[in-house]
Design a protein around this motif. Structure first.
Motif, PDB file in Angstrom:
ATOM      1  N   ALA A  73      49.441  41.551  44.390  1.00 38.90           N
ATOM      2  CA  ALA A  73      49.800  40.170  44.728  1.00 38.90           C
ATOM      3  C   ALA A  73      50.066  39.347  43.476  1.00 38.90           C
ATOM      4  O   ALA A  73      50.935  38.463  43.469  1.00 38.90           O
ATOM      5  CB  ALA A  73      48.684  39.537  45.556  1.00 38.90           C
ATOM      6  N   GLY A  74      49.335  39.641  42.391  1.00 37.36           N
ATOM      7  CA  GLY A  74      49.494  38.866  41.168  1.00 37.36           C
ATOM      8  C   GLY A  74      50.557  39.388  40.230  1.00 37.36           C
ATOM      9  O   GLY A  74      51.223  38.598  39.531  1.00 37.36           O
ATOM     10  N   GLU A  75      50.760  40.713  40.215  1.00 40.60           N
ATOM     11  CA  GLU A  75      51.653  41.306  39.218  1.00 40.60           C
ATOM     12  C   GLU A  75      52.888  41.983  39.804  1.00 40.60           C
ATOM     13  O   GLU A  75      53.800  42.355  39.071  1.00 40.60           O
ATOM     14  CB  GLU A  75      50.872  42.345  38.395  1.00 40.60           C
ATOM     15  N   GLU A 106      40.672  49.049  47.622  1.00 43.90           N
ATOM     16  CA  GLU A 106      41.904  48.565  48.250  1.00 43.90           C
ATOM     17  C   GLU A 106      42.049  47.064  48.055  1.00 43.90           C
ATOM     18  O   GLU A 106      43.152  46.562  47.776  1.00 43.90           O
ATOM     19  CB  GLU A 106      41.941  48.915  49.735  1.00 43.90           C
ATOM     20  N   ALA A 107      40.952  46.346  48.189  1.00 42.38           N
ATOM     21  CA  ALA A 107      40.998  44.898  47.965  1.00 42.38           C
ATOM     22  C   ALA A 107      41.410  44.586  46.541  1.00 42.38           C
ATOM     23  O   ALA A 107      42.229  43.671  46.292  1.00 42.38           O
ATOM     24  CB  ALA A 107      39.630  44.293  48.278  1.00 42.38           C
ATOM     25  N   LEU A 108      40.899  45.347  45.585  1.00 42.10           N
ATOM     26  CA  LEU A 108      41.251  45.129  44.184  1.00 42.10           C
ATOM     27  C   LEU A 108      42.730  45.424  43.940  1.00 42.10           C
ATOM     28  O   LEU A 108      43.429  44.654  43.258  1.00 42.10           O
ATOM     29  CB  LEU A 108      40.376  46.016  43.301  1.00 42.10           C
ATOM     30  N   ARG A 125      45.187  45.396  46.130  1.00 43.36           N
ATOM     31  CA  ARG A 125      45.978  44.350  46.775  1.00 43.36           C
ATOM     32  C   ARG A 125      46.056  43.104  45.894  1.00 43.36           C
ATOM     33  O   ARG A 125      47.121  42.467  45.771  1.00 43.36           O
ATOM     34  CB  ARG A 125      45.362  43.986  48.124  1.00 43.36           C
ATOM     35  N   GLU A 126      44.932  42.759  45.292  1.00 44.27           N
ATOM     36  CA  GLU A 126      44.889  41.573  44.423  1.00 44.27           C
ATOM     37  C   GLU A 126      45.800  41.745  43.219  1.00 44.27           C
ATOM     38  O   GLU A 126      46.534  40.827  42.837  1.00 44.27           O
ATOM     39  CB  GLU A 126      43.446  41.331  43.983  1.00 44.27           C
ATOM     40  N   VAL A 127      45.774  42.935  42.611  1.00 42.63           N
ATOM     41  CA  VAL A 127      46.629  43.195  41.454  1.00 42.63           C
ATOM     42  C   VAL A 127      48.104  43.126  41.847  1.00 42.63           C
ATOM     43  O   VAL A 127      48.920  42.511  41.147  1.00 42.63           O
ATOM     44  CB  VAL A 127      46.297  44.581  40.844  1.00 42.63           C
TER      45      VAL A 127
END
Length: 351
Positions: free
Chosen positions: A13-15, A5-7, A9-11
């Protein structure tokens, strides 16, 4: 928070918001945190139960079907016996046990190939089957040649896309972030046909690509494929994407990588993809009709005739689970595809 889930969310947020098929691929198949990469999901201690885990009779009847298909192929002296997504190896173990007793020539001719991406489940399969089979990460790696292929609850786990009609226009459905939570939402406008406001259309390019590849193999070599999965016989709009965790349904955005994500198989679209690859596809049956035609009741009666009263009750519950209309019997469908000219396999086409 689960690491996947953290990964995700990071994707996002960036893309920006993530298309559903990408989200589903990550949830199920991320090499470190994907659902199937990290656990054995089957059984009462897992998240769901499949038909081979309900009763050995399921695999026995599939084995009988495979022997009949081999006969229709002209009984080749060597062929590939392929299973896609073999779980714990239970279905293949039951098939092989059956054919070694009932059709030793079939067993001697068969080279077993298992298509499996999960290292955890590969270990389970090796424990059940030994080192005899060959393992592959994708169907295309299976060697060319005559083939009988079995896929039980495989296609439902392949990623899907969805379109939703809002404001008179179709939009891709995506996973995004809202108030710090993963949520389903609408993405870019995409082409689409007729449909009512709010309609959702589900489609599965990856699922159809696998079926086309199998169809191409059947067009080049004698063979047959049997697909068993839950789904619908006629293409229709609707959202069937679901998440299962500890035997209960949960939101598809809850705990990515910790729940099984699946959708109902569109058997009409799947048959069309087999034909596009060059195979013949025969009208699908319910699992109930298939198993009854293959001898489900006589086999259970045979087992019950030499069982204790308690075991008879268990056998009855197993039969009901596999074939009752309110259990797996009507929800699951069975589709056969064959090489052109091989003819309609039993029991497809029966009234």
């Amino acid at each position: 928070m689960p690491p996947l889930e953290a990964l995700i969310r990071e994707v996002i947020a960036g893309e920006g918001p993530m298309r559903l098929d990408r989200y589903m691929s990550l949830c199920l198949g991320h090499p470190l945190h994907g659902y199937y990469m990290t656990r054995d999901p089957l059984g009462e201690r897992g998240d769901f139960v499949t038909a081979p885990e309900v009763s050995q009779v399921f695999g026995e009847l599939v084995g009988v079907w495979a022997v009949a298909a081999w006969g229709a192929m002209g009984r080749p002296a060597a062929f590939h016996l392929v299973e896609l997504g073999p779980g714990r190896g239970t279905l293949m173990a039951d098939i092989l046990r059956t054919v070694r007793k009932a059709a030793p020539d079939f067993a001697a001719a068969a080279a077993v190939h298992l298509v499996e991406t999960s290292p955890v489940l590969r270990d389970k399969q090796k424990a059940a089957l030994g080192e005899g089979p060959s393992w592959h990460g994708q169907f295309e790696a299976v060697p060319e040649g005559p083939m009988i292929l079995i896929a039980n609850e495989f296609f439902d786990a392949l990623p899907v896309r969805q379109r939703e009609k809002r404001g008179g226009r179709w939009h891709e459905r995506v996973v995004g972030l809202e108030n710090g939570r993963l949520v389903l939402g609408l993405g870019p406008e995409v082409p689409g046909g007729e449909g009512a406001e709010g309609a959702i259309v589900e489609f599965a390019p990856e699922r159809e690509a696998v079926a086309r590849a199998i169809g191409g193999r059947l067009a080049r070599h004698a063979g047959a494929a049997l697909v068993i999965d839950y789904g619908h016989l006629v293409s229709a709009p609707g959202d069937t994407l679901q998440a299962m965790r500890r035997h209960r349904f949960v939101p598809v955005t809850e705990a990515p990588g910790e729940a099984d994500l699946t959708s109902h198989v569109d058997f009409a679209a799947l048959a069309k993809a087999f034909r596009a690859g060059g195979a013949e596809a025969w009208p699908a049956l319910t699992q109930r009709d298939f198993l009854l035609a293959m001898g489900l009741v006589p086999r259970f009666e045979q087992l019950a005739s030499r069982a204790t009263l308690e075991t008879r009750a268990t056998l009855h519950r197993q039969m009901e689970r596999l074939a009752a209309e309110k259990e797996m019997g009507n929800l699951f469908k069975v589709l056969a595809a064959t090489s052109p000219g091989l003819g309609m396999p039993y029991p497809f086409g029966r009234p």
